[in-house]
Every structure is written in C-alpha cells, then in structure tokens.
Design a protein around this motif. Structure first.
Motif, PDB file in Angstrom:
ATOM      1  N   LEU A 144       0.835  -1.093   0.078  1.00 35.76           N
ATOM      2  CA  LEU A 144       0.064  -0.052   0.057  1.00 35.76           C
ATOM      3  C   LEU A 144       0.997   1.296  -0.240  1.00 35.76           C
ATOM      4  CD1 LEU A 144      -2.990  -0.926   2.436  1.00 35.76           C
ATOM      5  CD2 LEU A 144      -2.740  -0.770  -0.056  1.00 35.76           C
ATOM      6  N   LEU A 145       1.919   1.317   0.824  1.00 44.02           N
ATOM      7  CA  LEU A 145       2.879   2.399   0.935  1.00 44.02           C
ATOM      8  C   LEU A 145       3.510   2.637  -0.286  1.00 44.02           C
ATOM      9  CD1 LEU A 145       4.449   2.014   4.456  1.00 44.02           C
ATOM     10  CD2 LEU A 145       2.880   3.677   3.600  1.00 44.02           C
ATOM     11  N   GLU A 146       3.922   1.531  -1.051  1.00 46.07           N
ATOM     12  CA  GLU A 146       4.552   1.609  -2.252  1.00 46.07           C
ATOM     13  C   GLU A 146       3.595   2.033  -3.656  1.00 46.07           C
ATOM     14  OE1 GLU A 146       7.865  -1.253  -4.490  1.00 46.07           O
ATOM     15  OE2 GLU A 146       5.842  -2.263  -3.640  1.00 46.07           O
ATOM     16  N   MET A 147       2.393   1.656  -3.434  1.00 50.70           N
ATOM     17  CA  MET A 147       1.149   1.874  -4.377  1.00 50.70           C
ATOM     18  C   MET A 147       0.801   3.466  -4.306  1.00 50.70           C
ATOM     19  SD  MET A 147      -1.211  -1.164  -4.811  1.00 50.70           S
ATOM     20  CE  MET A 147      -0.789  -2.351  -6.237  1.00 50.70           C
ATOM     21  N   THR A 148       1.019   4.078  -3.237  1.00 50.35           N
ATOM     22  CA  THR A 148       0.537   5.369  -2.947  1.00 50.35           C
ATOM     23  C   THR A 148       1.744   6.321  -3.241  1.00 50.35           C
ATOM     24  OG1 THR A 148       0.845   4.987  -0.570  1.00 50.35           O
ATOM     25  CG2 THR A 148      -1.159   4.712  -1.567  1.00 50.35           C
ATOM     26  N   GLY A 149       2.802   5.763  -3.453  1.00 47.83           N
ATOM     27  CA  GLY A 149       3.989   6.653  -3.668  1.00 47.83           C
ATOM     28  C   GLY A 149       4.799   7.397  -2.557  1.00 47.83           C
ATOM     29  N   VAL A 150       4.353   6.517  -1.591  1.00 46.39           N
ATOM     30  CA  VAL A 150       5.179   7.144  -0.211  1.00 46.39           C
ATOM     31  C   VAL A 150       6.726   6.849  -0.250  1.00 46.39           C
ATOM     32  CG1 VAL A 150       5.088   6.788   2.354  1.00 46.39           C
ATOM     33  CG2 VAL A 150       3.195   6.920   1.365  1.00 46.39           C
ATOM     34  N   MET A 151       7.035   5.686  -1.054  1.00 45.01           N
ATOM     35  CA  MET A 151       8.343   5.325  -0.816  1.00 45.01           C
ATOM     36  C   MET A 151       9.162   5.534  -2.339  1.00 45.01           C
ATOM     37  SD  MET A 151       8.287   1.741   1.348  1.00 45.01           S
ATOM     38  CE  MET A 151       7.104   0.920   0.346  1.00 45.01           C
ATOM     39  N   ASP A 152       8.636   6.767  -3.140  1.00 45.00           N
ATOM     40  CA  ASP A 152       9.109   6.941  -4.418  1.00 45.00           C
ATOM     41  C   ASP A 152      10.622   7.219  -4.304  1.00 45.00           C
ATOM     42  OD1 ASP A 152       6.882   6.182  -5.471  1.00 45.00           O
ATOM     43  OD2 ASP A 152       6.115   8.311  -6.067  1.00 45.00           O
ATOM     44  N   ASP A 153      11.208   7.747  -3.313  1.00 44.43           N
ATOM     45  CA  ASP A 153      12.541   8.185  -3.081  1.00 44.43           C
ATOM     46  C   ASP A 153      13.537   7.273  -2.573  1.00 44.43           C
ATOM     47  OD1 ASP A 153      11.779  10.495  -4.131  1.00 44.43           O
ATOM     48  OD2 ASP A 153      11.333  11.525  -2.095  1.00 44.43           O
ATOM     49  N   VAL A 154      13.025   6.088  -2.384  1.00 43.62           N
ATOM     50  CA  VAL A 154      13.895   4.870  -1.710  1.00 43.62           C
ATOM     51  C   VAL A 154      13.715   3.664  -2.959  1.00 43.62           C
ATOM     52  CG1 VAL A 154      13.468   5.719   0.481  1.00 43.62           C
ATOM     53  CG2 VAL A 154      11.944   3.683  -0.517  1.00 43.62           C
ATOM     54  N   ASP A 155      15.057   2.866  -2.565  1.00 43.50           N
ATOM     55  CA  ASP A 155      15.318   1.783  -3.435  1.00 43.50           C
ATOM     56  C   ASP A 155      14.125   0.588  -2.754  1.00 43.50           C
ATOM     57  OD1 ASP A 155      15.753  -0.687  -4.656  1.00 43.50           O
ATOM     58  OD2 ASP A 155      18.060  -0.493  -4.950  1.00 43.50           O
ATOM     59  N   THR A 156      12.926   0.586  -3.242  1.00 38.24           N
ATOM     60  CA  THR A 156      11.983  -0.297  -2.734  1.00 38.24           C
ATOM     61  C   THR A 156      12.389  -1.909  -2.785  1.00 38.24           C
ATOM     62  OG1 THR A 156      10.604  -0.261  -4.536  1.00 38.24           O
ATOM     63  CG2 THR A 156      10.067   1.246  -2.862  1.00 38.24           C
ATOM     64  N   ASP A 157      12.941  -2.338  -3.759  1.00 37.30           N
ATOM     65  CA  ASP A 157      13.348  -3.741  -3.897  1.00 37.30           C
ATOM     66  C   ASP A 157      14.253  -4.101  -2.640  1.00 37.30           C
ATOM     67  OD1 ASP A 157      11.955  -3.857  -6.181  1.00 37.30           O
ATOM     68  OD2 ASP A 157      13.664  -3.409  -7.286  1.00 37.30           O
ATOM     69  N   ASP A 190      14.980  -6.450   2.529  1.00 37.67           N
ATOM     70  CA  ASP A 190      15.352  -6.688   3.986  1.00 37.67           C
ATOM     71  C   ASP A 190      14.303  -6.854   4.812  1.00 37.67           C
ATOM     72  OD1 ASP A 190      17.948  -6.070   3.067  1.00 37.67           O
ATOM     73  OD2 ASP A 190      17.840  -3.997   3.583  1.00 37.67           O
ATOM     74  N   MET A 191      13.134  -6.461   4.622  1.00 41.45           N
ATOM     75  CA  MET A 191      11.923  -6.437   5.558  1.00 41.45           C
ATOM     76  C   MET A 191      11.450  -7.926   5.707  1.00 41.45           C
ATOM     77  SD  MET A 191       8.117  -5.038   5.031  1.00 41.45           S
ATOM     78  CE  MET A 191       7.747  -6.440   3.780  1.00 41.45           C
ATOM     79  N   VAL A 192      11.468  -8.966   4.430  1.00 36.04           N
ATOM     80  CA  VAL A 192      11.185 -10.071   4.278  1.00 36.04           C
ATOM     81  C   VAL A 192      12.218 -11.058   4.969  1.00 36.04           C
ATOM     82  CG1 VAL A 192      10.656 -12.119   2.680  1.00 36.04           C
ATOM     83  CG2 VAL A 192       9.826  -9.848   2.159  1.00 36.04           C
ATOM     84  N   LEU A 193      13.437 -10.616   4.970  1.00 34.35           N
ATOM     85  CA  LEU A 193      14.458 -11.358   5.377  1.00 34.35           C
ATOM     86  C   LEU A 193      14.151 -11.586   7.116  1.00 34.35           C
ATOM     87  CD1 LEU A 193      17.643 -10.900   3.157  1.00 34.35           C
ATOM     88  CD2 LEU A 193      16.374 -13.024   3.618  1.00 34.35           C
ATOM     89  N   ARG A 194      14.015 -10.203   7.376  1.00 34.88           N
ATOM     90  CA  ARG A 194      13.771  -9.835   8.876  1.00 34.88           C
ATOM     91  C   ARG A 194      12.499 -10.796   9.529  1.00 34.88           C
ATOM     92  NH1 ARG A 194      15.777  -4.779   7.440  1.00 34.88           N
ATOM     93  NH2 ARG A 194      17.752  -4.218   8.417  1.00 34.88           N
ATOM     94  N   LEU A 195      11.517 -10.755   8.516  1.00 32.63           N
ATOM     95  CA  LEU A 195      10.318 -11.444   9.200  1.00 32.63           C
ATOM     96  C   LEU A 195      10.863 -12.966   8.981  1.00 32.63           C
ATOM     97  CD1 LEU A 195       7.699 -10.034   6.721  1.00 32.63           C
ATOM     98  CD2 LEU A 195       7.723  -9.837   9.092  1.00 32.63           C
ATOM     99  N   ALA A 196      11.465 -13.551   7.911  1.00 32.90           N
ATOM    100  CA  ALA A 196      11.842 -14.894   8.024  1.00 32.90           C
ATOM    101  C   ALA A 196      12.820 -15.386   9.036  1.00 32.90           C
ATOM    102  CB  ALA A 196      12.642 -15.171   6.956  1.00 32.90           C
ATOM    103  N   VAL A 197      13.607 -14.450   9.911  1.00 33.35           N
ATOM    104  CA  VAL A 197      14.382 -14.506  10.920  1.00 33.35           C
ATOM    105  C   VAL A 197      13.646 -14.961  11.961  1.00 33.35           C
ATOM    106  CG1 VAL A 197      15.855 -13.491  12.384  1.00 33.35           C
ATOM    107  CG2 VAL A 197      16.569 -13.689   9.883  1.00 33.35           C
ATOM    108  N   GLY A 198      12.515 -13.825  12.169  1.00 35.74           N
ATOM    109  CA  GLY A 198      11.519 -13.769  13.228  1.00 35.74           C
ATOM    110  C   GLY A 198      10.665 -15.138  13.190  1.00 35.74           C
ATOM    111  N   MET A 199      10.470 -15.682  12.163  1.00 36.50           N
ATOM    112  CA  MET A 199       9.761 -16.948  12.396  1.00 36.50           C
ATOM    113  C   MET A 199      10.672 -18.009  13.032  1.00 36.50           C
ATOM    114  SD  MET A 199       6.878 -16.235  10.509  1.00 36.50           S
ATOM    115  CE  MET A 199       6.333 -15.020   9.373  1.00 36.50           C
ATOM    116  N   GLU A 200      11.751 -18.142  12.688  1.00 31.22           N
ATOM    117  CA  GLU A 200      12.818 -18.789  13.238  1.00 31.22           C
ATOM    118  C   GLU A 200      12.833 -18.700  14.848  1.00 31.22           C
ATOM    119  OE1 GLU A 200      15.478 -21.884  13.846  1.00 31.22           O
ATOM    120  OE2 GLU A 200      14.557 -21.333  12.030  1.00 31.22           O
ATOM    121  N   HIS A 201      12.603 -17.455  15.202  1.00 37.86           N
ATOM    122  CA  HIS A 201      12.633 -17.172  16.623  1.00 37.86           C
ATOM    123  C   HIS A 201      11.248 -17.540  17.503  1.00 37.86           C
ATOM    124  CE1 HIS A 201      16.950 -16.014  16.873  1.00 37.86           C
ATOM    125  NE2 HIS A 201      16.779 -15.236  15.873  1.00 37.86           N
TER     126      HIS A 201
END
Length: 208
Positions: free
Chosen positions: A177-190, A195-206
C-alpha cells in the motif's frame, strides 16, 4: 462530394468517439467474471457497475442479469475468484521450497501480483472482509493456507502458524500500500522489501 464509407458490418460507432464499440461477446457467467477482472485492473473497484461492465462488453446492462443476479453477486464472485487465484499462485511458487527460500519467493510473488493487478488486489483486500457471508469468510482465511504450509518448515504449527501468517501478510500488505501510494518513491523499494522479508523470516525462526 465524397461520402464517408459505412462502418464494417457488425461494428457501431461509440457515442463518445469515432472508434467502433467493442463487438458483443457471447455472454456467460465466466465471460462476465473474466471481463470484470480485466475491468478492475483498468478502471478500479469503485467503477465496477453492471452498466459500466456491459459497456465494456459491448452490450446492455439487462443482458448481464441473465447470468449474474446483481452487482453484489458479481462483486462477490469476482472476489472469490481473486482469492482462489492468489492461493493458487502462492501454492505454485512455494511448491518444493522451504523456510527462507519459500518466504522470499512467496513474498515477491504477492507483491508482483498487487502491482500487476491493482484492481484485483483492491477487491481482495476490500472491506468488509467477510461480514455475514460464511463461505467468503472461510475463503479469506484459506488464503493464509500456503503461508501456513511454509511456516511448518520453521516448526510452527496450529495457532502459532496462523498468527505468524497474519503478521507476515500484514507486513506485505502495508508495504504494498505504501509503495502503491507513492510514499516510498525516493527509496530503493526492492532493497527495502528484501530486507523486510528476510527479517520476517528470521523472526519465524525465533517464534518457536
């Protein structure tokens, strides 16, 4: 003085321009639902009405009522179809994968679907989510199934897996949603997304 040639047989001029209107397709419930899915991505959820879709199909509104009972019936059917497509997509990309590999691939596929089918994604996440429709409520909960299956590879089961899947979905939905509304236009969203998904994956382990 030259006369303008007649339009080709079977074509008619639209009221708003010179292009011929779409040729009327042989209607069926599947044809109407498929047309509604394409219409959603082009025009958006709020624009989906019986008359607008009929015009898209090159016919009149009453013709659609031979195959759908009402606009609510059409919209519900479209949403159920979108849920089924998303479940099938996640199952396909996650097949044979486990843990971080599966999480990364499924998250990427989810994000890609939202960007390529914005109207359908809006239908999927539209409120009210289930309301007093038990079948639809069950379908939305089933959408967590592919993620829950992957979480099993982290050793998460039952309620733990279900809540972890909700957290995972919440993070992806919020990012999209943030990406689609242009909130993150000035950052490398990929990069941020990975990074976010990898942190989520690490959280699953714990979580165990």
């Amino acid at each position: 003085m030259a006369t303008r040639p007649d339009p080709p047989t079977g074509a008619s001029r639209s009221r708003t321009g010179g292009r011929p209107a779409a040729r009327t397709a042989k209607l069926s419930r599947d044809v109407i639902v498929n047309a509604a899915l394409a219409f959603l991505d082009r025009e958006g959820w709020d624009a989906l009405t019986i008359n607008a879709l009929a015009n898209h199909l090159g016919t009149k509104g009453p013709s659609l009522y031979n195959h759908v009972h009402s606009l609510d019936d059409l919209r519900r059917t479209v949403r159920m179809r979108v849920i089924g497509d998303i479940i099938e997509m996640l199952n396909t990309v996650g097949q044979g994968r486990t843990r971080d590999d599966a999480v990364l691939v499924m998250a990427g596929a989810y994000r890609s679907y939202a960007h390529h089918h914005p109207g359908r994604y809006s239908a999927f996440t539209r409120m009210p989510f289930g309301g007093d429709d038990p079948e639809y409520s069950a379908a939305t909960k089933a959408a967590a199934g592919p993620v829950i299956a992957v979480l099993d590879s982290y050793g998460l089961e039952g309620e733990d897996a279900f809540y972890a899947a909700l957290e995972f979905w919440s993070a992806l939905h919020g990012f999209v949603l943030l990406e689609m509304t242009g909130v993150m236009d000035d950052v490398d969203t990929d990069v941020v997304f990975s990074d976010m998904v990898l942190r989520l994956a690490v959280g699953m382990e714990h979580r165990r």
